[in-house]
Design a protein around this motif. Structure first.
Motif, PDB file in Angstrom:
ATOM      1  N   ASN A   1       0.867  -1.182   0.000  1.00 44.37           N
ATOM      2  CA  ASN A   1       0.000   0.000   0.000  1.00 44.37           C
ATOM      3  C   ASN A   1       0.900   1.227   0.000  1.00 44.37           C
ATOM      4  OD1 ASN A   1      -2.384  -1.514   0.254  1.00 44.37           O
ATOM      5  ND2 ASN A   1      -2.171  -1.570   2.475  1.00 44.37           N
ATOM      6  N   LEU A   2       0.602   2.183  -0.865  1.00 41.84           N
ATOM      7  CA  LEU A   2       1.354   3.435  -0.885  1.00 41.84           C
ATOM      8  C   LEU A   2       0.654   4.442   0.019  1.00 41.84           C
ATOM      9  CD1 LEU A   2       2.118   3.633  -4.703  1.00 41.84           C
ATOM     10  CD2 LEU A   2       3.671   2.890  -2.874  1.00 41.84           C
TER      11      LEU A   2
ATOM     12  N   ARG B   1      12.806  -4.606   4.843  1.00 41.53           N
ATOM     13  CA  ARG B   1      13.346  -3.266   4.564  1.00 41.53           C
ATOM     14  C   ARG B   1      12.737  -2.687   3.294  1.00 41.53           C
ATOM     15  NH1 ARG B   1      19.793  -3.627   6.076  1.00 41.53           N
ATOM     16  NH2 ARG B   1      19.495  -4.246   8.250  1.00 41.53           N
ATOM     17  N   LEU B   2      12.596  -3.530   2.278  1.00 41.40           N
ATOM     18  CA  LEU B   2      11.983  -3.066   1.037  1.00 41.40           C
ATOM     19  C   LEU B   2      10.538  -2.634   1.274  1.00 41.40           C
ATOM     20  CD1 LEU B   2      13.375  -5.690  -1.495  1.00 41.40           C
ATOM     21  CD2 LEU B   2      13.943  -3.252  -1.382  1.00 41.40           C
TER      22      LEU B   2
ATOM     23  N   SER C   1       6.381   3.781   2.343  1.00 39.37           N
ATOM     24  CA  SER C   1       6.494   5.174   2.782  1.00 39.37           C
ATOM     25  C   SER C   1       6.370   6.160   1.622  1.00 39.37           C
ATOM     26  CB  SER C   1       7.825   5.395   3.500  1.00 39.37           C
ATOM     27  OG  SER C   1       8.897   5.328   2.582  1.00 39.37           O
ATOM     28  N   LYS C   2       6.201   5.659   0.408  1.00 38.30           N
ATOM     29  CA  LYS C   2       6.156   6.519  -0.786  1.00 38.30           C
ATOM     30  C   LYS C   2       4.723   6.811  -1.216  1.00 38.30           C
ATOM     31  CE  LYS C   2      10.556   6.515  -1.077  1.00 38.30           C
ATOM     32  NZ  LYS C   2      11.235   7.706  -0.662  1.00 38.30           N
TER      33      LYS C   2
ATOM     34  N   GLU D   1       5.172  10.299  -6.336  1.00 36.50           N
ATOM     35  CA  GLU D   1       6.645  10.287  -6.252  1.00 36.50           C
ATOM     36  C   GLU D   1       7.248   9.218  -7.157  1.00 36.50           C
ATOM     37  OE1 GLU D   1       7.580   9.522  -2.166  1.00 36.50           O
ATOM     38  OE2 GLU D   1       6.826  11.451  -1.466  1.00 36.50           O
ATOM     39  N   LEU D   2       6.533   8.123  -7.344  1.00 34.23           N
ATOM     40  CA  LEU D   2       7.085   6.977  -8.060  1.00 34.23           C
ATOM     41  C   LEU D   2       6.747   6.943  -9.542  1.00 34.23           C
ATOM     42  CD1 LEU D   2       6.365   4.235  -5.380  1.00 34.23           C
ATOM     43  CD2 LEU D   2       8.484   5.505  -5.761  1.00 34.23           C
TER      44      LEU D   2
END
Length: 170
Positions: free
Chosen positions: A77-78, A114-115, A121-122, A126-127
């Protein structure tokens, strides 16, 4: 007197002949020694470099051969902007050598965690751009380069390749 005059002349010639012969012999000996020294030096320099050069060439081939670690696809989820957005992503990490790849495979749960933290968090906006993806790549390299629990130092990640990158709005 003629015999006396000739006798010293024959003696002088006899003494001159050995002097010429000894100089000639000295030049031959020096020449042979010089050729042997140069030949030995060339043999050791070329012989030693041949083996080292072959080993060095093998190291270069090994260093230039890319090593990849495939990360299985997952969905995150973004951050919300104007509705829910999901990112489905699959990626491949390029690492410098096989031991680094093995270490990443050993710590794969931490790698995926970690990924997940970085990706979730994005925001979708942004992506969507290439610059955003490059910034994400840099952040992934930084996060995965930190040491894992139980290991002394973090792995080196050379690059991140996205093999699937889908953003969906619900």
């Amino acid at each position: 007197m003629a015999t006396k005059g000739k006798a010293p002349a024959k003696g002088a010639e006899a003494e001159a002949a050995p002097a010429k012969s000894s100089k000639k012999m000295l030049f031959i000996i020096v020449g042979v020694v010089l050729v042997v020294v140069i030949g030995a030096g060339a043999f050791f320099m070329l012989g030693g470099k041949g083996k080292k050069g072959e080993d060095h060439a093998e190291e270069k081939v090994e260093a230039k051969t890319p090593t990849f670690v495939v990360i299985e696809p997952f969905v995150v989820n973004l951050q919300q902007e104007n509705g829910d957005h999901y990112l489905q992503v699959a990626m491949t990490l390029q690492v410098p050598n096989a031991p680094t790849a093995e270490m990443l495979k050993l710590y794969m749960p931490q790698v995926r965690s970690r990924l997940l933290m970085v990706l979730s968090s994005k925001k979708a906006s942004e992506l969507l751009t290439n610059e955003g993806k490059r910034a994400l790549t840099d952040e992934i390299i930084d996060q995965l380069g930190e040491p894992f629990s139980g290991s002394g130092k973090g792995p080196v990640i050379n690059d991140v390749f996205y093999t699937s990158f889908v953003i969906q709005q619900q």
